[in-house]
Scaffold this motif. Structure first.
Motif, PDB file in Angstrom:
ATOM      1  N   PRO A 610      41.345  50.657  63.126  1.00 31.90           N
ATOM      2  CA  PRO A 610      41.384  48.963  64.049  1.00 31.90           C
ATOM      3  C   PRO A 610      39.762  48.070  63.209  1.00 31.90           C
ATOM      4  N   ASN A 611      40.226  47.270  62.706  1.00 28.50           N
ATOM      5  CA  ASN A 611      38.788  46.517  62.491  1.00 28.50           C
ATOM      6  C   ASN A 611      39.563  45.174  62.295  1.00 28.50           C
ATOM      7  N   PRO A 612      39.458  44.372  64.028  1.00 26.36           N
ATOM      8  CA  PRO A 612      40.174  43.071  64.110  1.00 26.36           C
ATOM      9  C   PRO A 612      39.521  41.923  63.320  1.00 26.36           C
ATOM     10  N   SER A 613      39.776  41.006  63.063  1.00 22.96           N
ATOM     11  CA  SER A 613      38.269  39.655  63.358  1.00 22.96           C
ATOM     12  C   SER A 613      39.628  38.824  64.302  1.00 22.96           C
ATOM     13  N   THR A 614      38.305  37.282  64.581  1.00 22.40           N
ATOM     14  CA  THR A 614      39.327  36.860  65.392  1.00 22.40           C
ATOM     15  C   THR A 614      38.515  35.050  65.248  1.00 22.40           C
ATOM     16  N   ILE A 615      38.956  34.437  64.974  1.00 24.74           N
ATOM     17  CA  ILE A 615      38.687  32.682  64.884  1.00 24.74           C
ATOM     18  C   ILE A 615      39.487  31.708  65.673  1.00 24.74           C
ATOM     19  N   ARG A 616      38.419  30.621  66.432  1.00 26.35           N
ATOM     20  CA  ARG A 616      38.289  30.072  67.265  1.00 26.35           C
ATOM     21  C   ARG A 616      38.469  28.373  66.196  1.00 26.35           C
ATOM     22  N   ILE A 617      38.894  27.586  65.989  1.00 26.09           N
ATOM     23  CA  ILE A 617      38.368  26.448  66.153  1.00 26.09           C
ATOM     24  C   ILE A 617      38.882  24.649  67.546  1.00 26.09           C
ATOM     25  N   GLY A 618      38.289  24.887  67.064  1.00 30.61           N
ATOM     26  CA  GLY A 618      39.110  23.856  68.320  1.00 30.61           C
ATOM     27  C   GLY A 618      38.154  22.137  68.394  1.00 30.61           C
ATOM     28  N   LEU A 619      39.219  21.134  68.619  1.00 27.82           N
ATOM     29  CA  LEU A 619      37.970  20.115  68.626  1.00 27.82           C
ATOM     30  C   LEU A 619      37.720  19.388  70.070  1.00 27.82           C
ATOM     31  N   THR A 620      36.399  18.603  69.510  1.00 33.94           N
ATOM     32  CA  THR A 620      35.459  18.122  70.807  1.00 33.94           C
ATOM     33  C   THR A 620      36.231  16.713  71.588  1.00 33.94           C
ATOM     34  N   PRO A 621      35.418  16.873  72.530  1.00 36.44           N
ATOM     35  CA  PRO A 621      35.731  15.085  73.296  1.00 36.44           C
ATOM     36  C   PRO A 621      34.724  14.321  72.272  1.00 36.44           C
ATOM     37  N   LYS A 622      34.361  14.326  71.212  1.00 36.29           N
ATOM     38  CA  LYS A 622      33.919  13.811  70.555  1.00 36.29           C
ATOM     39  C   LYS A 622      34.182  13.809  69.450  1.00 36.29           C
ATOM     40  N   GLY A 623      35.671  13.963  68.819  1.00 36.04           N
ATOM     41  CA  GLY A 623      36.829  13.986  67.330  1.00 36.04           C
ATOM     42  C   GLY A 623      35.935  14.907  65.978  1.00 36.04           C
ATOM     43  N   GLN A 624      35.172  16.335  66.867  1.00 37.54           N
ATOM     44  CA  GLN A 624      34.773  16.681  65.846  1.00 37.54           C
ATOM     45  C   GLN A 624      35.258  17.423  66.117  1.00 37.54           C
ATOM     46  N   VAL A 625      36.043  18.860  64.543  1.00 39.74           N
ATOM     47  CA  VAL A 625      36.976  20.171  64.173  1.00 39.74           C
ATOM     48  C   VAL A 625      35.896  21.297  64.073  1.00 39.74           C
ATOM     49  N   VAL A 626      35.740  21.886  65.007  1.00 43.02           N
ATOM     50  CA  VAL A 626      34.117  23.118  65.193  1.00 43.02           C
ATOM     51  C   VAL A 626      35.075  24.256  64.443  1.00 43.02           C
ATOM     52  N   LEU A 627      34.431  24.640  64.026  1.00 39.65           N
ATOM     53  CA  LEU A 627      35.205  26.544  63.260  1.00 39.65           C
ATOM     54  C   LEU A 627      34.485  27.468  63.424  1.00 39.65           C
ATOM     55  N   HIS A 628      34.646  28.662  64.904  1.00 38.09           N
ATOM     56  CA  HIS A 628      33.851  29.286  64.710  1.00 38.09           C
ATOM     57  C   HIS A 628      34.114  30.449  64.229  1.00 38.09           C
ATOM     58  N   GLN A 629      32.996  31.104  63.432  1.00 36.43           N
ATOM     59  CA  GLN A 629      33.295  31.685  61.913  1.00 36.43           C
ATOM     60  C   GLN A 629      31.846  32.769  62.035  1.00 36.43           C
ATOM     61  N   GLY A 630      32.464  34.296  62.819  1.00 38.00           N
ATOM     62  CA  GLY A 630      31.547  34.808  62.938  1.00 38.00           C
ATOM     63  C   GLY A 630      31.866  36.116  62.097  1.00 38.00           C
ATOM     64  N   ALA A 631      31.760  35.843  60.936  1.00 37.52           N
ATOM     65  CA  ALA A 631      31.752  37.156  59.784  1.00 37.52           C
ATOM     66  C   ALA A 631      30.649  36.239  59.183  1.00 37.52           C
ATOM     67  N   MET A 632      29.737  37.572  59.332  1.00 36.88           N
ATOM     68  CA  MET A 632      28.363  37.078  58.393  1.00 36.88           C
ATOM     69  C   MET A 632      28.109  36.990  57.057  1.00 36.88           C
ATOM     70  N   ASP A 633      27.887  35.465  56.639  1.00 35.70           N
ATOM     71  CA  ASP A 633      28.016  35.525  55.282  1.00 35.70           C
ATOM     72  C   ASP A 633      25.893  35.737  54.890  1.00 35.70           C
ATOM     73  N   ILE A 634      26.476  36.712  53.683  1.00 32.47           N
ATOM     74  CA  ILE A 634      24.929  37.475  53.657  1.00 32.47           C
ATOM     75  C   ILE A 634      24.497  37.007  52.238  1.00 32.47           C
ATOM     76  N   GLY A 635      25.192  36.089  51.494  1.00 31.77           N
ATOM     77  CA  GLY A 635      24.873  34.902  50.307  1.00 31.77           C
ATOM     78  C   GLY A 635      26.310  34.986  49.507  1.00 31.77           C
ATOM     79  N   GLN A 636      28.281  36.546  50.068  1.00 31.83           N
ATOM     80  CA  GLN A 636      29.707  35.765  49.442  1.00 31.83           C
ATOM     81  C   GLN A 636      29.645  35.134  50.327  1.00 31.83           C
ATOM     82  N   GLY A 637      29.652  33.878  50.525  1.00 34.29           N
ATOM     83  CA  GLY A 637      30.186  32.948  51.046  1.00 34.29           C
ATOM     84  C   GLY A 637      31.437  33.480  51.794  1.00 34.29           C
ATOM     85  N   ALA A 638      31.237  34.031  52.709  1.00 29.25           N
ATOM     86  CA  ALA A 638      31.819  33.684  54.119  1.00 29.25           C
ATOM     87  C   ALA A 638      31.907  32.343  53.975  1.00 29.25           C
TER      88      ALA A 638
END
Ligand code: FES
Ligand code: FES
Length: 910
Positions: A610-638
């Motif tokens: 197993p090697n699952p990934s989990t992504i969260r996207i949410g709309l804030t009360p101020k109207g921003q859409v936030v992407l919680h992206q926990g994949a480390m970007d070490i330069g490859q572009g995640a």
């Protein structure tokens, strides 16, 4: 030492008066006294060029420049270029994707600035010459040169609209900080009252040791000392917990050169002047086992008592009766090959800082695997995982080595024990001697085919030197037999690979987990088989290429197989190159030209685990859409690729997403950045999360499937043709994560465990590729010049062509190094002067061909790419060398002396 005479400096047009000893490095003064962290330090020895700055318009290495020498002169750093925003050169770097991890970027920019001030429209050769002193380990230099040549070029095109991010050449979303010099890496973090930490390391590959008067020595020097006795938890870690065997600090015995045995912590002024040679440790050097053959001998001492023959683990895949099939084959070829240690040589040595917030240990350091760092550190320090928070710094290259913890438990121990912030920055030598390497290999293989050139069977056996501790040895032992057939139909197959302990450096993950080594023997033998049958080498591969519906050596029914398309895409280049080589060689002379081809396949993600990934996207009360992206970007572009996938799934413009990147405190687990898994696994989770949030939005607004989503005036605006609706987030209830609408989705690739013969479904998605190398061999000197590589890679669906090309070019550079020059010798090549990596002048022209054969499982059909791109390079080069001059290389790298010996041997066989 920071004390010293007052010096007047003019930096970026501003006068500064600093107190500094005249001999202090300019890089040190810029970074630590003036806070100009854009000037990076990769070696402190004049080898890497990361510290390049301008002094009176000339490029100098700040690490080799005594500060007193530049008093009164005009000093310029990368920060000066971006005032008020990125200048033309910095914009060109962004447009061309010239910054990946970004650690070399300031040095490159300063060298390029000096050039373009001198020559407004330089030639490619002039750019290569001007940038020749700066090393880059990520990009393969192509995009850097392209950017400098295009400094006056057109600006970026329009940002993609909703639903059109995938396939667009989206500039790196996190790129600006890298080009303006504000990106913060592990060594850039500072804190009040910080303790500087240094490790005492074994000078021997195997030694017994004990300490004398630690307390007296510490008191005399005004420092604190920590040993294994201070570790509150289990003093052992490993990336695979079941194999945990590596102490954070050795206890009585060091099993490898560079192993840490104690820590010294103190204020910076004290630590700067401290001579660790005087540390009270007594060493007794013991016999060391350096080679896998020696390690497996019956009389060899066991490095770990419970591992017979010093074998950590063996991997095995068997399908059909290989030996019988080979005995019946019309043609059989066989050979033995070996390769040495290869160093990752990222330009950023390991660095980080740890501090306590209440009872939570916080660590900011370079990494590829925040969750694994958290768990390993917690175990060593006897803490619950939730009492450790990993807040990754930008990571200046990793390529596999920064998957393993390095300094995290060490600075964590000091912070935990003292309550003060603790900081550690590895020297280049320390980084190279103590961190993981590519496994040296000793391999044998036998492959057969019939008279029509159809493969009949293959036998493979390999010992992989995993060094003193387990690290990723189990993964290499399992991955190699699964992949050693290459992407071909192999009717009968038996492959075994063993990870074998020695007292060498720990071998771990390095772009490919052993598959590049296995591909070298398989692909070079394929050339010999093609020759035996009398078939063109490209045609031989095409005849045997796996296709949809074929069964792999693991018994997996393959889908979305794009290797034939990759090989076919090379055909025109192959024909043209063959004609060119014939013409050139007909002219005679001692420089002989040749071409070679090789393929790759590579399973994306963990092998049958197993090697699952989990992504969260949410709309804030101020109207921003936030992407919680926990994949480390070490330069490859995640950070960019995952956002592109999420945006298109949501149906919203990618540039409207706010990004929260990896932090174990605020992002769900996206696993580690390894095994070419992030685009596939985290990308699929991002696709699912984007789709789920979209479904909520469409349901709330009662809009149809074709509706587009944007942001406007703090609201979510949903439009479908003439109809339009708004969601005002201020009117909705907020959940425990602070969002009014939120989706969180996980994805775990569907694999199955392998049985005792390695049969099963090791991966859900594979990627494919093939490369054509054109070389010139000087038969008097044995030198090899790679002139061009044409690389066709099947990405399933190209999420970002700009970043994909950058991955291909960077992978080829590392593959070229593996083939021709890179050989780490413990104790002898612990620096970037003696350990050679490709420079800008070593790089060939690279032509990338991106193939899209959709994968039914991948997000929008996408496949992984990161490791695939390195695998075919070395065998394609070796095949080209043999084509040029008959030299059959059996030991990597193909140094000039080995090439010359192989030429003489080939001549003797004629
Ligand atoms: S840090 Fe100065 S050349 Fe490497
Ligand atoms: S981008 Fe050059 S070293 Fe990473």
């Amino acid at each position: 030492m920071k004390d010293g005479a007052g010096l007047d400096l003019v930096v970026n047009g501003e006068p500064h008066h600093v107190l500094a000893a005249p001999g202090r490095r300019l890089s040190d003064v810029l970074r630590n006294d003036l806070g100009l962290i854009g000037t990076k330090v990769g070696c402190d020895a004049g080898d890497c060029g990361a510290c390049s700055v301008l002094v009176d318009g000339e490029v100098v290495c700040a690490c080799l420049t005594p500060v007193a020498h530049v008093a009164g002169q005009r000093i310029e750093t990368v920060e000066a270029l971006a005032d008020p925003g990125p200048d033309d050169l910095q914009r060109a770097f962004l447009r061309h994707g010239a910054a990946q991890c970004g650690i070399c970027t300031p040095g490159m920019l300063m060298a390029a600035t000096a050039l373009v001030r001198r020559i407004q429209t330089p030639t490619r050769a002039e750019v290569e010459d001007a940038l020749g002193g700066v090393l880059c380990r990520c990009t393969g230099y192509t995009k850097i040169v392209d950017a400098v040549l295009d400094v006056a070029g057109q600006g970026a095109g329009p940002e993609p609209i909703g639903g059109e991010a995938i396939g667009a050449r989206v500039e790196r979303l996190d790129g600006v900080a890298k080009v303006v010099g504000t990106e913060s890496y592990g060594a850039d973090a500072v804190a009040e009252e910080v303790l500087e930490v240094r490790a005492v390391r074994s000078p021997f590959a195997h030694a017994r040791f004990d300490f004398s008067d630690l307390a007296g020595w510490a008191s005399a020097h005004g420092v604190q000392v920590f040993t294994a006795a201070d570790i509150p938890g289990e003093n052992s870690f490993s990336v695979i917990p079941a194999f945990a065997d590596q102490p954070a600090l050795a206890e009585g015995v060091a099993r490898m050169r560079g192993e840490a045995v104690a820590l010294v912590a103190g204020d910076a002024e004290v630590m700067d002047g401290l001579d660790l040679e005087e540390f009270p440790v007594r060493w007794e050097e013991l016999p060391a086992i350096e080679d896998v053959t020696e390690a497996r001998k019956a009389q060899a001492a066991l490095i770990h008592a419970d591992r017979a023959e010093n074998i950590l683990i063996a991997g095995h895949v068997e399908r059909g009766a290989a030996q019988e099939a080979l005995a019946r084959s019309a043609h059989v070829v066989e050979r033995a090959m070996q390769s040495g240690y290869v160093e990752h040589a990222y330009i950023e040595p390991e660095a980080g800082i740890a501090w306590m917030e209440g009872d939570v240990l916080n660590i900011r350091a370079c990494t590829q695997a925040p969750i694994m760092d958290r768990d390993d550190t917690a175990r060593v320090l006897g803490l619950a995982p939730e009492k450790v928070r990993i807040r990754p710094a930008a990571t200046g290259g990793g390529f596999g080595s920064k998957l393993d913890v390095s300094l995290q438990p060490l600075i964590g121990l000091v912070a935990l024990r003292t309550g003060r912030a603790a900081r550690m920055v590895y020297s280049r030598r320390e980084s190279m001697m103590s961190t993981t390497k590519r496994h040296p290999s000793k391999m044998m293989a036998r492959i057969g085919c019939d008279d029509a050139g159809r493969l009949t069977g293959m036998w493979f056996d390999g010992d992989f030197n995993t060094g003193a501790y387990s690290s990723w040895g189990p993964t290499v032992a399992v991955r190699v037999p699964v992949h050693a057939s290459g992407p071909y139909v192999m009717p009968a197959y038996r492959a075994e690979a063993r990870a074998v302990h020695t007292h060498g450096p720990v071998s771990g993950a390095f772009r490919g987990f052993g598959v590049p080594q296995a591909a070298i023997i398989q692909e070079t033998l394929f050339d010999e088989l093609a020759e035996a049958v009398g078939l063109d080498r490209l045609a031989f591969r095409l005849r045997n290429a796996m296709r949809d519906g074929d069964v792999s050596v693991c018994g997996q029914h393959m889908r979305g197989v794009g290797i034939a398309e990759c090989l076919e895409a090379l055909q025109a280049s192959w024909d043209a190159a063959m004609d060119r080589v014939r013409e050139l060689n007909a002219l005679g002379g001692t420089v002989r030209h040749g071409i070679g081809v090789a393929s790759c396949w590579y399973g994306c993600g963990n092998t049958a685990l197993p090697n699952p990934s989990t992504i969260r996207i949410g709309l804030t009360p101020k109207g921003q859409v936030v992407l919680h992206q926990g994949a480390m970007d070490i330069g490859q572009g995640a950070n960019t690729v995952i956002a592109q996938i999420a945006a298109d799934a949501l149906g919203m413009p990618v540039h409207m997403l706010e990004l929260v990147d990896a932090d174990t405190g605020v992002t769900p687990d996206c696993g580690k950045t390894s095994a070419s898994r992030q685009t596939v696994v985290t990308g699929k989770a991002a696709m699912l999360a984007g789709q789920a949030l979209r479904a909520q939005v469409l349901a709330l607004t009662n809009m149809g499937d074709g509706a587009g989503i944007t942001l406007g005036d703090g609201a979510l605006v949903v439009s479908d043709g003439a109809r339009s609706a708004r969601i005002d987030p201020a009117t909705l209830a907020v959940n425990e994560h602070g969002y009014v609408l939120m989706a969180e989705e996980s994805y775990d690739p569907p694999t199955s465990a392998l049985d005792e013969n390695g049969q099963g479904t090791p991966y859900a998605v594979y990627g494919y590729g093939a490369q054509l190398a054109e070389v010139a061999v000087d038969t008097r000197l044995g030198t090899v010049r790679v002139e061009r590589i044409t690389a066709a890679h099947d990405l399933g669906r190209v999420i970002n062509p700009l970043l994909a090309e950058g991955q291909i070019e960077g992978g080829i550079a590392q593959g070229l190094g593996l083939a021709l020059m890179e050989e780490y010798v413990p104790g002898r090549t612990d620096n970037l002067h003696d350990y050679l990596i490709p420079t800008i002048g070593d790089m060939p022209e690279i032509r990338s061909i991106l193939i899209e054969k959709p994968d039914p499982e991948g997000p929008f059909g996408a496949k992984g790419l990161g490791e695939h791109v390195l695998i075919p390079t070395a065998p394609a080069i070796l095949n080209a060398i043999r084509h040029a001059c008959g030299a059959r290389i059996d030991q990597l790298p193909a140094r000039p002396d080995r090439v010359l010996a192989a030429i003489r041997k080939a001549e003797g066989n004629q």
